[in-house]
Design an enzyme around this catalytic site. Structure first.
Site, PDB file in Angstrom:
ATOM      1  N   ASN A 159      97.375  10.643  17.155  1.00 38.51           N
ATOM      2  CA  ASN A 159      96.752  12.062  16.689  1.00 38.51           C
ATOM      3  C   ASN A 159      97.695  12.701  15.417  1.00 38.51           C
ATOM      4  OD1 ASN A 159      95.368  15.026  15.947  1.00 38.51           O
ATOM      5  ND2 ASN A 159      97.270  15.445  16.712  1.00 38.51           N
ATOM      6  N   GLU A 160      96.619  12.597  14.130  1.00 33.37           N
ATOM      7  CA  GLU A 160      97.471  12.706  13.054  1.00 33.37           C
ATOM      8  C   GLU A 160      98.681  12.225  12.937  1.00 33.37           C
ATOM      9  OE1 GLU A 160      97.332  17.578  12.612  1.00 33.37           O
ATOM     10  OE2 GLU A 160      94.941  16.740  12.375  1.00 33.37           O
ATOM     11  N   PRO A 161      98.951  10.645  12.489  1.00 28.40           N
ATOM     12  CA  PRO A 161      99.975  10.037  12.780  1.00 28.40           C
ATOM     13  C   PRO A 161     100.737  10.669  11.136  1.00 28.40           C
ATOM     14  CG  PRO A 161      98.115   8.715  12.785  1.00 28.40           C
ATOM     15  CD  PRO A 161      98.108   9.391  13.203  1.00 28.40           C
ATOM     16  N   ALA A 199      92.852   8.971  12.980  1.00 28.42           N
ATOM     17  CA  ALA A 199      92.794  10.469  12.841  1.00 28.42           C
ATOM     18  C   ALA A 199      94.139  11.570  12.477  1.00 28.42           C
ATOM     19  CB  ALA A 199      93.374  10.385  14.492  1.00 28.42           C
ATOM     20  N   HIS A 228      91.119  14.511  10.212  1.00 22.90           N
ATOM     21  CA  HIS A 228      90.585  15.968  10.479  1.00 22.90           C
ATOM     22  C   HIS A 228      90.132  16.312   9.098  1.00 22.90           C
ATOM     23  CE1 HIS A 228      92.823  15.222  13.920  1.00 22.90           C
ATOM     24  NE2 HIS A 228      92.264  14.463  14.647  1.00 22.90           N
TER      25      HIS A 228
END
Length: 510
Positions: A159-161, A199, A228
């Site tokens: 998630n959101e790396p 992501a 996102h």
């Protein structure tokens, strides 16, 4: 006020991308009663297909357990909580959208964490052990729920790396390695899995092409591309909350479209694109989430998002959410469609209204969507267009007029139509306003909760109207209040009134 003449012939089919996925806080919340009560409410009236949340490998889930007792040492995978949560999901008709993360402490390469519940954001110290954990989890799920079922659950890596808060140093090279190792492991378990990433957080444009190039160079599978989208500026902190500026209402759709544009002719521009988180604000303590403005702002996104992406996941279905700690009041700016104790917010009603639309799109504009059902019913979603921080303030009312065709499935024209309207705005169908008027009780009494439940329901009006003979149309003028969303359902009427009925005689005044 000009009239929009709605055509008889459909111009499109209504996309269901808006309810393919919905977000949730970390998965362990699925063990709580309030969470499951909220999920049942959402599924009964809206019916999302998948649910995505963080923390499947967080230590509170207890999946990976080290032991060293009486001469016995090793690793055991424990499925107790995971099974309970997935069982509960499937029981209410929703499937997991598997996000693989965060790092179990026993596998972590460092101590760095994020959130109140401390999700570890570091790469694995040993990729072989990480891969073994991923493989064991997927094999267990297949064994328990069946191959056909589990292969319908997308698998997303991390998630959101792109943010250092969620991936140590926001290292592209390290994330690309994690993605490569994980995606190949997933496919080794079963080539039928759909695996994807990266992501990324909003505006992570500089990640898209390098990710695509790395997966090409390493022959790494990417079945879908995920990212996102949020529409607010930096947080202006106050105790237990934030305020933020808002971008214009077209911002989210622009963000939905951006990755395909940046990827150009690359193959990843053609795979399914999933927005695995979106909302107005990216903060779980911004009061905009509780308002009618939020619903009106998001209406064009729900209506038009399916033109641009294959799914877009509202973040989140419930205020059962603890990234910043336990919420300090029942209304606290949480992401949820529902508060704790299942009080419906205006944006909940936007989704519930969408769920009532027909499949045939007859007309679509910047303030309306007109659909028809197979049985001839017409359903209209209308909203007041709203702007961002730098746009003019919305007027107190918004008007539009629609000329709507109405026929039965057999082609005949009814003499009259029944018009049923639900309204949500700054006053109607708005528990947040009622809560303000009650003095903002942090923990409402039973009596106050009853008032909030009642205030949360849309205002309903209804009337009968004539269908113009010969042309088979009704005239529908609409006036919307400040920040209103409204749903109008129009049914052809078949009059079955017996000839002896005379309603003027009900009171005996004849």
């Amino acid at each position: 006020m000009s009239t929009v003449v709605v055509p008889q012939t459909p111009i499109a089919s209504q996309s269901d991308a808006w309810r393919k996925v919905v977000g949730t806080c970390h998965m362990v919340m699925g063990l709580r009663k309030d969470y499951l009560d909220s999920l049942r409410v959402v599924q009964a009236e809206i019916g999302f297909e998948h649910i995505r949340g963080h923390g499947i490998f967080h230590d509170w889930m207890g999946v990976l357990r080290r032991y060293d007792v009486a001469g016995h040492a090793g690793t055991r995978y424990v499925w107790t909580y995971l099974d309970q949560i997935v069982d509960a999901y499937l029981e209410v008709g929703i499937k997991p959208f598997l996000e693989l993360g965060f790092m179990p402490e026993a596998l972590a390469s460092g101590p760095e964490t994020v959130f109140w519940w401390k999700g570890n954001i570091t790469p694995p110290a040993d990729y072989a052990e990480w891969n073994a954990l991923v493989a064991a989890t997927l094999r267990h799920l297949i064994a328990r729920y069946g191959r056909d079922e589990v292969l319908s659950w997308p698998v997303e890596v991390w998630n959101e790396p792109s943010l250092p808060e969620f991936w140590k140093d926001a290292s592209k090279a390290e994330y690309f390695r994690l993605y490569e190792e994980t995606a190949k492991t997933v496919k080794d378990v079963d080539a039928g899995f759909q695996v994807g990433g990266p992501a990324t957080s909003p505006q992570a444009d500089d990640w898209y092409v390098p990710f695509a190039e790395h997966t090409d160079a390493t022959d790494t599978p990417v079945d879908f591309f995920s990212f996102h989208a949020y529409a607010t500026g930096p947080a202006q902190h106050v105790p237990f909350g934030v305020y933020q500026t808002m971008h214009g209402a077209g911002s989210l759709l622009e963000q939905f479209a951006r990755p395909r544009t940046i990827l150009g002719g690359h193959r990843l521009a053609s795979v399914p694109h999933h927005v695995t988180e979106f909302n107005t604000s990216y903060r779980p303590d911004n009061p905009v989430h509780d308002t009618a403005y939020n619903a009106a702002y998001l209406a064009p996104t729900l209506v038009g998002g399916g033109d641009l992406v294959d799914s877009f996941s509202y973040w989140t279905f419930s205020d059962m959410f603890e990234e910043q700690g336990v919420p300090a009041a029942i209304f606290h700016g949480g992401f949820g469609l529902l508060t704790h104790r299942q009080i419906k917010k205006p944006t909940y009603h936007l989704y519930a209204f969408m769920a009532r639309l027909g499949t045939q799109v007859l007309a679509r504009g910047d303030d309306h969507l007109v659909t028809r059902h197979d049985d001839g019913r017409i359903t209209v979603l209308a909203w007041q267009p709203v702007g961002g921080t730098d746009d003019p303030t919305e007027p107190d009312t918004h008007t539009l007029r629609l000329s709507i065709p109405l026929t039965r499935p057999d082609g005949t024209t009814p003499a009259t139509a029944y018009v049923h309207r639900r309204r949500v705005n700054n006053h109607d169908g708005n528990a947040f306003t009622a809560w303000q008027q009650l003095g903002r009780p942090a923990s409402p009494t039973t009596r106050q909760l009853d008032r909030l439940y009642e205030a949360a329901e849309p205002t309903v009006t209804h009337h009968a109207t004539d269908v113009a003979p010969g042309i088979g149309r009704i005239d529908l003028p609409l006036t919307l209040a400040h920040h209103e969303i409204t749903l109008i359902e129009i049914d052809p009427v078949t009059d079955e009134t017996p000839t002896w009925i005379d309603d003027t005689r009900i009171l005996g005044r004849f």
